[in-house]
Design a protein around this motif. Structure first.
Motif, PDB file in Angstrom:
ATOM      1  N   TYR A 439       0.870  -1.211  -0.071  1.00 59.80           N
ATOM      2  CA  TYR A 439       0.108  -0.181   0.072  1.00 59.80           C
ATOM      3  C   TYR A 439       0.886   1.235  -0.190  1.00 59.80           C
ATOM      4  CZ  TYR A 439      -4.281   2.729   1.008  1.00 59.80           C
ATOM      5  OH  TYR A 439      -5.272   3.559   0.738  1.00 59.80           O
ATOM      6  N   ASP A 440       0.942   1.893   0.979  1.00 58.45           N
ATOM      7  CA  ASP A 440       1.901   3.181   1.023  1.00 58.45           C
ATOM      8  C   ASP A 440       3.210   2.529   1.352  1.00 58.45           C
ATOM      9  OD1 ASP A 440       0.928   2.307   3.647  1.00 58.45           O
ATOM     10  OD2 ASP A 440       1.695   4.042   4.445  1.00 58.45           O
ATOM     11  N   THR A 521       2.924  -2.648  -6.640  1.00 54.04           N
ATOM     12  CA  THR A 521       2.508  -1.427  -5.858  1.00 54.04           C
ATOM     13  C   THR A 521       1.548  -0.328  -6.495  1.00 54.04           C
ATOM     14  OG1 THR A 521       4.466  -0.195  -6.987  1.00 54.04           O
ATOM     15  CG2 THR A 521       5.196  -1.404  -4.790  1.00 54.04           C
ATOM     16  N   PRO A 522       0.996   0.483  -5.461  1.00 54.49           N
ATOM     17  CA  PRO A 522      -0.121   1.274  -6.113  1.00 54.49           C
ATOM     18  C   PRO A 522       0.576   2.130  -7.231  1.00 54.49           C
ATOM     19  CG  PRO A 522      -0.112   1.443  -3.714  1.00 54.49           C
ATOM     20  CD  PRO A 522       1.058   0.586  -4.125  1.00 54.49           C
ATOM     21  N   VAL A 526      -0.032   7.322  -2.019  1.00 56.71           N
ATOM     22  CA  VAL A 526      -1.158   6.819  -1.324  1.00 56.71           C
ATOM     23  C   VAL A 526      -1.765   8.193  -0.639  1.00 56.71           C
ATOM     24  CG1 VAL A 526      -2.170   5.598   0.745  1.00 56.71           C
ATOM     25  CG2 VAL A 526      -0.577   4.357  -0.882  1.00 56.71           C
ATOM     26  N   TRP A 590      -6.164   5.741  -3.084  1.00 54.46           N
ATOM     27  CA  TRP A 590      -6.447   5.170  -1.871  1.00 54.46           C
ATOM     28  C   TRP A 590      -7.313   3.897  -2.304  1.00 54.46           C
ATOM     29  CZ3 TRP A 590      -8.130   9.911  -4.014  1.00 54.46           C
ATOM     30  CH2 TRP A 590      -9.603   9.654  -4.492  1.00 54.46           C
ATOM     31  N   ALA A 591      -7.513   3.096  -1.057  1.00 56.81           N
ATOM     32  CA  ALA A 591      -8.348   2.037  -1.152  1.00 56.81           C
ATOM     33  C   ALA A 591      -9.087   1.780  -0.220  1.00 56.81           C
ATOM     34  CB  ALA A 591      -7.223   0.873  -1.300  1.00 56.81           C
ATOM     35  N   ARG A 686     -10.959  -5.602  -2.202  1.00 58.35           N
ATOM     36  CA  ARG A 686     -10.637  -4.141  -1.720  1.00 58.35           C
ATOM     37  C   ARG A 686     -10.698  -3.546  -3.119  1.00 58.35           C
ATOM     38  NH1 ARG A 686      -6.461  -6.462   0.890  1.00 58.35           N
ATOM     39  NH2 ARG A 686      -5.051  -5.653  -0.691  1.00 58.35           N
ATOM     40  N   GLY A 688      -9.699   0.139  -5.439  1.00 55.18           N
ATOM     41  CA  GLY A 688      -8.661   1.299  -5.291  1.00 55.18           C
ATOM     42  C   GLY A 688      -9.044   2.292  -6.342  1.00 55.18           C
ATOM     43  N   ALA A 703      -8.000  -3.646  -6.312  1.00 54.48           N
ATOM     44  CA  ALA A 703      -6.769  -3.147  -5.237  1.00 54.48           C
ATOM     45  C   ALA A 703      -5.845  -4.569  -5.047  1.00 54.48           C
ATOM     46  CB  ALA A 703      -7.237  -2.566  -3.826  1.00 54.48           C
ATOM     47  N   GLN A 735      -8.861   1.434   3.826  1.00 54.64           N
ATOM     48  CA  GLN A 735      -7.469   0.748   3.929  1.00 54.64           C
ATOM     49  C   GLN A 735      -6.766   1.372   4.930  1.00 54.64           C
ATOM     50  OE1 GLN A 735      -5.952  -1.462   0.731  1.00 54.64           O
ATOM     51  NE2 GLN A 735      -4.014  -1.898   1.744  1.00 54.64           N
ATOM     52  N   PRO A 737      -3.265   2.827   6.534  1.00 52.92           N
ATOM     53  CA  PRO A 737      -1.696   2.810   6.055  1.00 52.92           C
ATOM     54  C   PRO A 737      -0.933   1.692   6.759  1.00 52.92           C
ATOM     55  CG  PRO A 737      -2.569   4.852   6.388  1.00 52.92           C
ATOM     56  CD  PRO A 737      -3.689   4.068   7.050  1.00 52.92           C
TER      57      PRO A 737
END
Length: 755
Positions: A439-440, A521-522, A526, A590-591, A686, A688, A703, A735, A737
């Motif tokens: 995530y982050d 990775t996103p 984030v 964000w998710a 999830r 995203g 996500a 979600q 962090p």
């Protein structure tokens, strides 16, 4: 290529490889440990002498399967009865012909029944690879003879002068030195014997003499099945075949090439490989020196390990000896104490005997006639006599003779000593894919197998798989001495794929790596925010958690009234929750997780000003139960308006996601798309949301796999904030962090590169 050129190439290679005597190890049969004599090529590509192969098959119980693959004529020097040229003209039956007659049904042979439907398959234990290879039904008769290896052995013998001069095989003792050889007769002759066995006017007179040799070979390789010269090579079976083999069903559909093509291809490959080895002799020598140094270190380390084990065992022995001495001392002290108490008791009882001790003294006191004096002496004496009398009546030894309380229970210690062994390295950890995510930050979690030795610490290695390719092996980033079974990898690159692995370490060394795990990775940094329920919400229906990361919508009175009036319209309020952070530039991600049991939830973004204006009064919308607009909205009633909508939402309901007909469909709150233009997909664990402020685009993703679901335009003329809408019951969880988890942090960056 001509034969002369082949010999020239071979000679040049042999000159480069040094003396031929260094290759003697390659020319030894693995069975008899002598130089090959008529070697056969096994299906596993190893070689073995024909006589040794027959002997091995005989030991395995196979009799009658050692036919000569070459099917060469019998030598006149094979038996004494064939010394006469007249007797040598007699033709003896060939073993393979008898074998074919037996297999065709004219009798039986060991290991095969008459008329058997499934012929016996002969297995040969290869002494080189220590495995059983299948020879087929024909046994050794189906194998090729390695004529090339025979030629190498003969050249080797000539180069090192093995065996001295070659003698005539037909002379009477003492034999003369051979001057000629005959390939047809498979024998060496002196001049007189050659004339005798090749009389003028006979068929043998046409035999061409050759140089004397100890190994006679046929002119070429013959097919073991059809006794014809091989002309092709089957790449599928990796076997030489003749013209008749090509038309058989056995090689139907196989890739067959001329033997000249196979010869040239294999020779080129072998020459190329040999040239590479010869051109890297310095590397070979360096590796030999390294291996020799490793051998020396192994000897030293082994001796040190022996000394350490001996010292530890001696230490255990010293501890046991010290413990033994202390335990024996305790037993000795207890024994002396008991003996002292028993000795005192014995003395007391002996004083009770007549005329001795206390009894004798009492008897003398009784003789006193002076009453005052008697009373004075008898008062103390009476107390002692009373105690002695009581002891006599209630007799019991002063101490026990048993030492059962001094026994030892060494079962646990014996088990520990029995199980005492060398410390093993930890087994390969197992990465928990259910708890590992990106995530982050990247949260990595693992565990050791149940019966694995413990690990003192772990090493984490990771790298980007989508990084620009660099020459050489893949370069890993490493983090040493990570405690615990989880770790955080900070500041990962966005929109990348990382591969991670873990291994444990203890005093015995490093264990094996875990299986590689790939994490996406996103696609953007984030965005951290909390839920703000001050706009367009109803406290009666919405409940926001204390940490402001989860919200639940509870159906209110309007929905209950709608349930009572199934055939009438019902107006429900849209409950909206906004994020407390607005985006004004860059890209953000964000998710969140939507409860699959939610009735209708819209997740997306919108202009902060438009959201506040639209939901300050919370206008009513028609219930999706009776209105077809429960799907992806366009964001405006007028379809002709080309301006980007101020809202972009994804509609979720009853565990499904309702998507528009196109990937670029607009998503709003009040527009309507027909049901025919929409489709549904399952709701992922999830969701995203990726916002590109400069481009004015919003992407909705899975996500977990980061698979794109929908991309929509958005009016980004002002601050944009996340929004969540509820119609009926539903729940959304942001979600959390990864950085807020109390786990060990491992920063990406500044790591030593690992080749």
């Amino acid at each position: 290529m001509a034969e002369g050129e082949d010999m020239q190439t071979f000679t040049s290679i042999m000159d480069c490889t040094g003396p031929m005597k260094n290759m003697e190890k390659e020319l030894l049969c693995p069975v008899c440990q002598e130089m090959y004599k008529q070697p056969l090529v096994l299906p596993c590509t190893h070689n073995v002498c024909q006589a040794c192969a027959r002997e091995v098959l005989g030991q395995q119980g196979y009799i009658g399967h050692g036919g000569d693959p070459s099917s060469e004529p019998t030598s006149p020097a094979s038996t004494p009865s064939t010394r006469s040229p007249r007797l040598s003209r007699r033709t003896l039956p060939k073993p393979d012909r008898l074998d074919r007659l037996l297999k065709s049904g004219f009798g039986t042979y060991p290991g095969r029944k008459r008329g058997a439907l499934h012929p016996q398959v002969i297995m040969f234990p290869c002494p080189a690879c220590q495995g059983d290879v299948e020879l087929g039904e024909r046994g050794l008769a189906g194998l090729f003879r390695n004529l090339t290896l025979e030629r190498v052995v003969e050249r080797y013998r000539q180069s090192v002068s093995v065996g001295g001069a070659i003698l005539c095989q037909l002379c009477k003792p003492p034999p003369l030195e051979a001057t000629k050889g005959c390939t047809e007769c498979r024998a060496t002759f002196c001049n007189e014997c050659f004339k005798l066995f090749h009389p003028w006017g006979t068929q043998k007179a046409q035999h061409e003499p050759t140089l004397p040799t100890l190994s006679f070979r046929p002119k070429g390789l013959m097919c073991p099945d059809h006794k014809e010269e091989v002309t092709h090579y089957c790449k599928t079976c990796q076997r030489l075949v003749c013209q008749l083999c090509r038309v058989r069903r056995t090689h139907g559909g196989h890739k067959i090439t001329p033997v000249l093509s196979a010869y040239q291809a294999l020779k080129d490959k072998l020459t190329k490989s040999l040239t590479y080895i010869l051109g890297n002799q310095d590397t070979v020598q360096t590796q030999i020196c390294e291996l020799e140094e490793t051998v020396r270190h192994t000897e030293v380390s082994g001796q040190q390990a022996k000394e350490e084990v001996s010292q530890l065992v001696r230490g255990l022995g010293a501890v046991l000896e010290e413990k033994r001495a202390s335990l024996l001392q305790a037993i000795e002290e207890c024994q002396q104490e008991r003996l002292a108490r028993l000795s005192a008791q014995i003395q007391e009882h002996r004083s009770l005997l007549d005329g001795s001790g206390l009894v004798g003294y009492a008897q003398e006191v009784l003789k006193e006639t002076d009453q005052p004096c008697f009373v004075q002496a008898a008062k103390q004496l009476h107390s002692r006599i009373a105690r002695a009398t009581e002891a006599l009546q209630t007799f019991r030894p002063a101490a026990s003779s048993s030492f059962r309380h001094c026994q030892l229970d060494v079962g646990r210690e014996m088990k520990m000593l029995t199980e005492l062994s060398f410390l093993q390295v930890p087994e390969a950890p197992v990465i928990d894919t259910q708890r590992t995510f990106a995530y982050d930050q990247i949260f990595l979690c693992w565990r050791l197998p149940p019966h694995s030795p413990p690990a003192w610490h772990y090493t984490i290695e990771f790298r980007r798989t989508d990084a620009p390719a660099q020459p050489g092996p893949a370069r890993w980033q490493r983090r040493e001495e990570v405690r615990g079974t989880s770790a955080l990898l900070e500041n990962p690159d966005t929109g990348s794929v990382y591969v991670l692995r873990v291994r444990g370490c203890n005093k015995a060394g490093y264990g094996e790596y875990s299986e590689d795990v790939h994490l996406h990775t996103p696609p953007a940094p984030v965005l951290h925010f909390f839920l703000d329920g001050r706009w367009g919400t109803s406290r009666e229906r919405l409940a926001i958690s204390k940490d402001q990361r989860a919200v639940r919508s509870v159906p209110g009175l309007p929905l209950l009234l709608a349930a009572e009036r199934l055939l009438t319209g019902c107006h429900l309020s849209v409950d909206v929750v906004l994020g407390d952070v607005a985006v004004t530039q860059g890209r953000s991600y964000w998710a969140c997780a939507v409860d699959p049991a939610s009735y209708l939830v819209k997740v997306g973004v919108g202009l902060e000003s438009k959201l506040q204006e639209s939901f300050q009064g919370a206008p009513d919308v028609i219930s999706p139960r009776y209105d077809p607009d429960s799907g992806h909205d366009s964001g405006a009633e007028d379809a002709t308006v080309e301006a980007s909508p101020p809202f972009a939402f994804l509609t979720i309901g009853m565990g499904k996601i309702l998507l528009g007909s196109g990937a670029s469909s607009n998503a709003g709150l009040t527009g309507r798309d027909g049901p025919a233009a929409s489709c549904t997909v399952p709701l992922p664990p999830r969701l995203g949301i990726c916002l590109d402020y400069e481009r004015g685009r919003v992407s909705f993703l899975d996500a977990v796999s980061f698979r794109g679901l929908l991309e929509c335009p958005l009016d980004c003329s002002g601050p944009v904030c996340p929004a969540f809408c509820f119609i009926g019951g539903g729940a959304v969880q942001l979600q959390e962090p990864v950085g807020t988890k109390p786990e060990r942090k491992v920063t990406i960056g500044g790591f030593a590169k690992l080749d």
